[in-house]
Design a protein around this motif. Structure first.
Motif, PDB file in Angstrom:
ATOM      1  N   CYS A  98       0.855  -1.028  -0.119  1.00 25.22           N
ATOM      2  CA  CYS A  98       0.023  -0.141  -0.010  1.00 25.22           C
ATOM      3  C   CYS A  98       0.785   1.341   0.046  1.00 25.22           C
ATOM      4  N   THR A  99       0.534   2.192  -0.869  1.00 27.00           N
ATOM      5  CA  THR A  99       1.467   3.291  -1.143  1.00 27.00           C
ATOM      6  C   THR A  99       0.601   4.737  -0.503  1.00 27.00           C
ATOM      7  N   CYS A 100      -0.510   4.189  -0.106  1.00 32.84           N
ATOM      8  CA  CYS A 100      -1.323   5.362   0.413  1.00 32.84           C
ATOM      9  C   CYS A 100      -0.891   6.255   1.485  1.00 32.84           C
ATOM     10  N   TYR A 125      -9.263   1.320   6.572  1.00 33.29           N
ATOM     11  CA  TYR A 125      -8.618   1.484   5.417  1.00 33.29           C
ATOM     12  C   TYR A 125      -9.785   1.222   4.116  1.00 33.29           C
ATOM     13  N   THR A 128      -8.084   1.211  -1.241  1.00 34.98           N
ATOM     14  CA  THR A 128      -7.772   1.617  -2.675  1.00 34.98           C
ATOM     15  C   THR A 128      -6.526   0.696  -3.369  1.00 34.98           C
ATOM     16  N   CYS A 129      -5.470   0.276  -2.541  1.00 40.24           N
ATOM     17  CA  CYS A 129      -4.437  -0.474  -3.349  1.00 40.24           C
ATOM     18  C   CYS A 129      -4.777  -1.895  -3.233  1.00 40.24           C
TER      19      CYS A 129
HETATM   20 ZN    ZN Z   1      -3.063   2.221  -0.311  1.00 35.21          ZN
END
Ligand code: ZN
Ligand code: GLU
Length: 286
Positions: A98-100, A125, A128-129
């Motif tokens: 996850c890069t959020c 969460y 998104t990823c």
């Molecule tokens: Zn993410």
């Protein structure tokens, strides 16, 4: 069953009255049951852990009259075990990178005007990823890894067995079942490997309790909700589920919970002012 519990402080500040309550309660319960109380130093947060705080922990606990078997487990020496568990979960397709940022997560929430939904591991969460990132190839070791909760629950086997025994009274007592819906809605895809640590509190605590063969976990009620996460991880990793005993938190005169950095209530300070270990027990009602 031998009663084996532990006190697991993080060496990121001085021990305060809340820590003393937890340590003494765990120790007293073990003594009463003819068991033992281990010590574990939870120093995975290397940005905040300091050797001088660790030394102060040993000193304060000895002063309080506590003893423990040696060698003491230190999480900073357990990284290979955390890695092995992450590799296992990765190979089973249960983790994704996850890069959020925090801002990304807030922006992705469907109804942010209704407030940010918080779970035991922070903001729930939004996923998104989850389908964005590849789950094949070698496990990324330099990014945040989240647990895909839906996939985890599909693998954990008999969902009816997701439960734990609570011997404390707050906020529940007896057999606590950990429901699928509550895990999906109130816990979600939690972080199991933080970028700066290569692990997380939840993963480490579960692996360490199993490694130390802890039969009873005695800790503050602020960790009650996180226990749901721990039971899922125990199911996934085939680890025994200990009995849990969550205790009240020690509050200051204004009724506020003692923060970890509330140095005003540091045991070291009471010692300097001439308090005895019995005085400390008196202050916290033990
Ligand atoms: Zn993410
Ligand atoms: N290291 C945690 C703390 O100091 C305690 C973790 C636990 O008892 O599970 O709050």
């Amino acid at each position: 069953m031998i009663f084996r519990t532990r006190f697991a402080p993080s060496p990121t500040g001085p021990l305060h009255l809340g820590h003393a309550f937890s340590a003494l309660l765990a120790h007293d319960m073990a003594q009463e049951a003819g068991g033992e109380c281990l010590l574990r130093i939870e120093d995975i947060d290397q940005n905040r852990a300091r050797p001088e705080w660790e030394a102060q922990i040993y000193d304060d606990l000895h002063w309080l009259g506590l003893t423990w078997p040696t060698p003491v487990m230190r999480q900073s020496e357990r990284l290979p075990s955390y890695d092995a568990a992450l590799n296992d979960l990765w190979a089973r397709g249960l983790l994704y990178p996850c890069t959020c940022s925090r801002a990304d997560i807030k922006n992705a929430l469907s109804a942010p005007q209704e407030g940010v939904p918080m779970g035991p591991d922070g903001i729930i969460y939004p996923g998104t990823c989850r389908s964005r990132a590849s789950r094949t190839g070698p496990r990324p070791t330099d990014s945040v890894l989240r647990l895909d909760m839906a996939a985890a629950l599909a693998q954990v086997g008999d969902l009816a067995t997701l439960s734990f025994e609570e011997t404390g009274y707050r906020p529940a007592h007896g057999r606590v079942t950990v429901g699928r819906d509550s895990l999906m809605q109130e816990v979600g895809d939690i972080v199991l490997a933080r970028r700066d640590m290569g692990t997380s509190y939840d993963l480490s605590v579960v692996l360490d309790d199993a490694e130390q063969r802890i039969s009873h976990v005695v800790r503050g009620e602020d960790l009650f909700e996180a226990t749901r996460i721990h039971v899922v991880l125990q199911g996934l990793l085939n680890l025994p589920v200990p009995v849990y005993h969550h205790h009240k938190l020690i509050r200051d005169h204004a009724g506020k919970r003692l923060a970890k950095r509330d140095d005003a209530r540091a045991i070291a300070l009471f010692r300097k002012e001439g308090a005895s270990p019995a005085d400390i027990r008196g202050m916290i009602g033990l």
